[in-house]
Each structure stands twice: as C-alpha cells, then as structure tokens.
Design a protein around this motif. Structure first.
Motif, PDB file in Angstrom:
ATOM      1  N   ARG A 239       0.815  -1.225   0.000  1.00 24.37           N
ATOM      2  CA  ARG A 239       0.000   0.000   0.000  1.00 24.37           C
ATOM      3  C   ARG A 239       0.845   1.270   0.000  1.00 24.37           C
ATOM      4  NH1 ARG A 239      -4.399   0.285   4.492  1.00 24.37           N
ATOM      5  NH2 ARG A 239      -4.574   2.337   3.499  1.00 24.37           N
ATOM      6  N   LEU A 240       2.153   1.127  -0.108  1.00 24.69           N
ATOM      7  CA  LEU A 240       3.027   2.296  -0.179  1.00 24.69           C
ATOM      8  C   LEU A 240       3.081   2.818  -1.615  1.00 24.69           C
ATOM      9  CD1 LEU A 240       5.813   0.952   2.132  1.00 24.69           C
ATOM     10  CD2 LEU A 240       4.530   3.063   2.536  1.00 24.69           C
ATOM     11  N   HIS A 241       2.840   4.099  -1.764  1.00 27.56           N
ATOM     12  CA  HIS A 241       2.861   4.714  -3.092  1.00 27.56           C
ATOM     13  C   HIS A 241       4.225   5.298  -3.419  1.00 27.56           C
ATOM     14  CE1 HIS A 241       2.188   8.082  -5.963  1.00 27.56           C
ATOM     15  NE2 HIS A 241       1.450   7.159  -6.552  1.00 27.56           N
ATOM     16  N   SER A 242       4.842   5.980  -2.445  1.00 20.96           N
ATOM     17  CA  SER A 242       6.159   6.578  -2.680  1.00 20.96           C
ATOM     18  C   SER A 242       6.849   6.866  -1.353  1.00 20.96           C
ATOM     19  CB  SER A 242       6.031   7.877  -3.486  1.00 20.96           C
ATOM     20  OG  SER A 242       5.263   8.836  -2.777  1.00 20.96           O
ATOM     21  N   VAL A 243       8.183   6.873  -1.407  1.00 15.84           N
ATOM     22  CA  VAL A 243       9.015   7.250  -0.270  1.00 15.84           C
ATOM     23  C   VAL A 243      10.050   8.221  -0.835  1.00 15.84           C
ATOM     24  CG1 VAL A 243      10.568   6.460   1.559  1.00 15.84           C
ATOM     25  CG2 VAL A 243       8.668   5.001   0.830  1.00 15.84           C
ATOM     26  N   THR A 244       9.979   9.491  -0.425  1.00 14.37           N
ATOM     27  CA  THR A 244      10.800  10.514  -1.072  1.00 14.37           C
ATOM     28  C   THR A 244      11.477  11.435  -0.054  1.00 14.37           C
ATOM     29  OG1 THR A 244       8.848  11.939  -1.265  1.00 14.37           O
ATOM     30  CG2 THR A 244       9.392  10.571  -3.171  1.00 14.37           C
ATOM     31  N   GLY A 245      12.569  12.055  -0.493  1.00 14.30           N
ATOM     32  CA  GLY A 245      13.268  13.050   0.316  1.00 14.30           C
ATOM     33  C   GLY A 245      13.234  14.392  -0.381  1.00 14.30           C
ATOM     34  N   HIS A 246      12.943  15.450   0.374  1.00 13.26           N
ATOM     35  CA  HIS A 246      12.793  16.784  -0.204  1.00 13.26           C
ATOM     36  C   HIS A 246      13.798  17.790   0.348  1.00 13.26           C
ATOM     37  CE1 HIS A 246       8.918  15.751  -2.187  1.00 13.26           C
ATOM     38  NE2 HIS A 246       8.887  14.865  -1.195  1.00 13.26           N
ATOM     39  N   ALA A 247      14.757  17.305   1.130  1.00 11.56           N
ATOM     40  CA  ALA A 247      15.794  18.163   1.704  1.00 11.56           C
ATOM     41  C   ALA A 247      15.152  19.354   2.421  1.00 11.56           C
ATOM     42  CB  ALA A 247      16.782  18.602   0.632  1.00 11.56           C
ATOM     43  N   GLU A 248      15.688  20.569   2.202  1.00 11.23           N
ATOM     44  CA  GLU A 248      15.156  21.761   2.870  1.00 11.23           C
ATOM     45  C   GLU A 248      14.139  22.504   2.016  1.00 11.23           C
ATOM     46  OE1 GLU A 248      18.934  23.118   0.751  1.00 11.23           O
ATOM     47  OE2 GLU A 248      18.177  21.329   1.743  1.00 11.23           O
ATOM     48  N   HIS A 249      13.662  21.886   0.949  1.00 12.99           N
ATOM     49  CA  HIS A 249      12.660  22.527   0.098  1.00 12.99           C
ATOM     50  C   HIS A 249      11.274  22.402   0.727  1.00 12.99           C
ATOM     51  CE1 HIS A 249      15.417  23.216  -3.308  1.00 12.99           C
ATOM     52  NE2 HIS A 249      16.053  22.185  -2.763  1.00 12.99           N
ATOM     53  N   ASP A 250      10.428  23.391   0.502  1.00  7.34           N
ATOM     54  CA  ASP A 250       9.077  23.425   1.074  1.00  7.34           C
ATOM     55  C   ASP A 250       9.133  23.412   2.605  1.00  7.34           C
ATOM     56  OD1 ASP A 250       6.341  23.573   1.103  1.00  7.34           O
ATOM     57  OD2 ASP A 250       6.026  21.416   0.842  1.00  7.34           O
ATOM     58  N   LEU A 251       9.825  24.409   3.159  1.00 11.20           N
ATOM     59  CA  LEU A 251       9.971  24.510   4.611  1.00 11.20           C
ATOM     60  C   LEU A 251       8.625  24.709   5.298  1.00 11.20           C
ATOM     61  CD1 LEU A 251      13.060  26.902   4.730  1.00 11.20           C
ATOM     62  CD2 LEU A 251      13.066  24.449   5.258  1.00 11.20           C
ATOM     63  N   ALA A 252       8.450  24.117   6.447  1.00 16.44           N
ATOM     64  CA  ALA A 252       7.230  24.320   7.230  1.00 16.44           C
ATOM     65  C   ALA A 252       7.226  25.705   7.858  1.00 16.44           C
ATOM     66  CB  ALA A 252       7.113  23.251   8.303  1.00 16.44           C
ATOM     67  N   ASP A 253       8.398  26.188   8.256  1.00 13.20           N
ATOM     68  CA  ASP A 253       8.548  27.511   8.869  1.00 13.20           C
ATOM     69  C   ASP A 253       9.525  28.313   8.013  1.00 13.20           C
ATOM     70  OD1 ASP A 253       8.891  29.748  10.414  1.00 13.20           O
ATOM     71  OD2 ASP A 253       9.263  28.674  12.287  1.00 13.20           O
ATOM     72  N   VAL A 254       8.976  28.956   6.981  1.00 15.74           N
ATOM     73  CA  VAL A 254       9.818  29.675   6.004  1.00 15.74           C
ATOM     74  C   VAL A 254      10.585  30.817   6.659  1.00 15.74           C
ATOM     75  CG1 VAL A 254       9.783  31.014   3.859  1.00 15.74           C
ATOM     76  CG2 VAL A 254       8.245  29.054   4.129  1.00 15.74           C
ATOM     77  N   ALA A 255       9.949  31.471   7.634  1.00 17.88           N
ATOM     78  CA  ALA A 255      10.590  32.617   8.296  1.00 17.88           C
ATOM     79  C   ALA A 255      11.793  32.189   9.141  1.00 17.88           C
ATOM     80  CB  ALA A 255       9.573  33.353   9.163  1.00 17.88           C
ATOM     81  N   HIS A 256      11.838  30.917   9.526  1.00 18.04           N
ATOM     82  CA  HIS A 256      12.931  30.417  10.366  1.00 18.04           C
ATOM     83  C   HIS A 256      13.454  29.110   9.759  1.00 18.04           C
ATOM     84  CE1 HIS A 256      10.277  32.838  12.997  1.00 18.04           C
ATOM     85  NE2 HIS A 256      11.432  33.319  13.410  1.00 18.04           N
ATOM     86  N   PRO A 257      14.299  29.206   8.741  1.00 15.36           N
ATOM     87  CA  PRO A 257      14.733  28.010   8.002  1.00 15.36           C
ATOM     88  C   PRO A 257      15.491  26.978   8.821  1.00 15.36           C
ATOM     89  CG  PRO A 257      15.948  29.973   7.293  1.00 15.36           C
ATOM     90  CD  PRO A 257      14.848  30.447   8.162  1.00 15.36           C
ATOM     91  N   LEU A 258      15.999  27.369   9.991  1.00 16.36           N
ATOM     92  CA  LEU A 258      16.704  26.407  10.837  1.00 16.36           C
ATOM     93  C   LEU A 258      15.821  25.847  11.949  1.00 16.36           C
ATOM     94  CD1 LEU A 258      20.176  28.173  11.212  1.00 16.36           C
ATOM     95  CD2 LEU A 258      19.464  26.469   9.525  1.00 16.36           C
ATOM     96  N   ALA A 259      14.552  26.230  11.960  1.00 12.93           N
ATOM     97  CA  ALA A 259      13.637  25.801  13.024  1.00 12.93           C
ATOM     98  C   ALA A 259      13.446  24.288  13.021  1.00 12.93           C
ATOM     99  CB  ALA A 259      12.289  26.492  12.863  1.00 12.93           C
TER     100      ALA A 259
END
Length: 198
Positions: free
Chosen positions: A170-190
């Motif tokens: 039932r797994l569709h994909s397993v992927t890595g996105h590095a630091e792209h699409d940050l959850a906290d854009v204002a604090h990239p090291l958060a």
C-alpha cells in the motif's frame, strides 16, 4: 451575438441569430454546466477530506494518549487535509527530535509514535506516501547531504511502519525533499522544518 462572416449583428428586430451562433451558445452553456459540476464535486471531495482529517486527528490523539511516554508529544503531530488526501506531519522539536542531528536512525520515541499510529493508517483507504524534510542547515564535507538525509529518514519511517504491520504493497512513494518546502519559512533552521509527512 456574434454571427458568421458577411452578416451584421442582431440587436432586437433584425434577423434571428444564425444556427452557428445558437450552437455556440449551447456549447458555452454546456461548458458552464460542466464547470459547475466539477466545482461542486471538488467541494464535496474537500469536505470529505476535511471530515476524514478530523477523524484521523481524533484517532491519533487517542492512540498516543494510551502510551504515557507519547502524551507529551501529541503536539508534534499535525493533521491537515488537501485535495482528496489527508496529511499527517510529524515535526521535530528542539527538546524531542525524531532523529539525532545528521542521523538516519529513528529515536526510540519516534519508533513508538509510528507504531502507535500505524493502525490508524491501516484503517484509512488508499495508498500511503512518505516524505522526509530537513531544515536548511548546510551540511559539512563528509556528512550526508540534505537530499540523502531526508530520503533515508523517510525510508526509516517506512521501515518502522511496515514492522508495525502496515502493508508494504500500500506504499505509493518514499521521497526526500531536503530543505525545500519549509514548514517555517521565516525560520529556516527551526526544528519544525525537520519532519516526516505521511
């Protein structure tokens, strides 16, 4: 109404619109109806996704509440809905990371968390995608880069879920996105940027 070449526009008492113009109006009306139907279907899908997200949020809360060691990290699990999908984001905090810095091995509490929510995932319809994200900290020579790190962390989550009983098929994909699409854009090291999204 636009008419075929050689004819003048009709505004009132002149000739009736040509058959071609009438056909164009009918086609336009049909397109409008299709667009309205599609929009209604999209709203229905969004409402269903939101309702499912609410149910999943409640179920995960109950699952984590049954484990005393996980009650304190319920806030690390965020549930949201998108277009025909439910997203479960498990975010790091400075006090309670899922992985040690630069490591691809899940901490025991992260394994326990994934094991606890595996039954919730199994009860959901559809396939599962797993995405790993890092913060924007630059890697040093000799260390794993953020692309590899995020992909290997996503795979570590996959392994924990499969060991907990989630069907591999039932797994569709397993992927890595590095630091792209940050959850906290204002604090990239958060810490919140270091996350696994199911």
């Amino acid at each position: 109404a636009a008419t075929s070449a050689g004819n003048t526009s009709v505004h009132g008492g002149g000739r009736a619109p040509s058959r071609r113009a009438s056909s164009g109006n009918a086609a336009s009306t049909q397109r409008t109806k299709l667009q309205e139907t599609s929009a209604a279907a999209a709203r229905k899908d969004d409402a269903a996704s939101r309702a499912q997200a609410d149910t999943v949020r409640t179920q995960i809360g109950k699952a984590l509440a049954q484990n005393a060691s996980l009650r304190a990290i319920v806030g690390q699990v965020q549930v949201s809905s998108g277009s025909d999908e439910v997203r479960i984001s498990i975010e790091d905090t400075d006090r309670q990371p899922m992985f040690a810095r630069g490591s691809t091995a899940l901490d025991p509490h992260a394994i326990s968390l994934l094991t606890s929510i595996a039954p919730v995932l199994m009860a959901m319809p559809g396939d599962l995608s797993i995405a790993g994200y890092t913060d924007a900290a630059a890697y040093r020579p000799g260390q794993i880069n953020n692309w590899t790190l995020s992909a290997m962390r996503a795979d570590a989550a996959r392994s924990a879920l499969v060991k907990a009983g989630f069907p591999d098929w039932r797994l569709h994909s397993v992927t890595g996105h590095a630091e792209h699409d940050l959850a906290d854009v204002a604090h990239p090291l958060a810490a919140a940027n270091r996350r696994i999204v199911l």
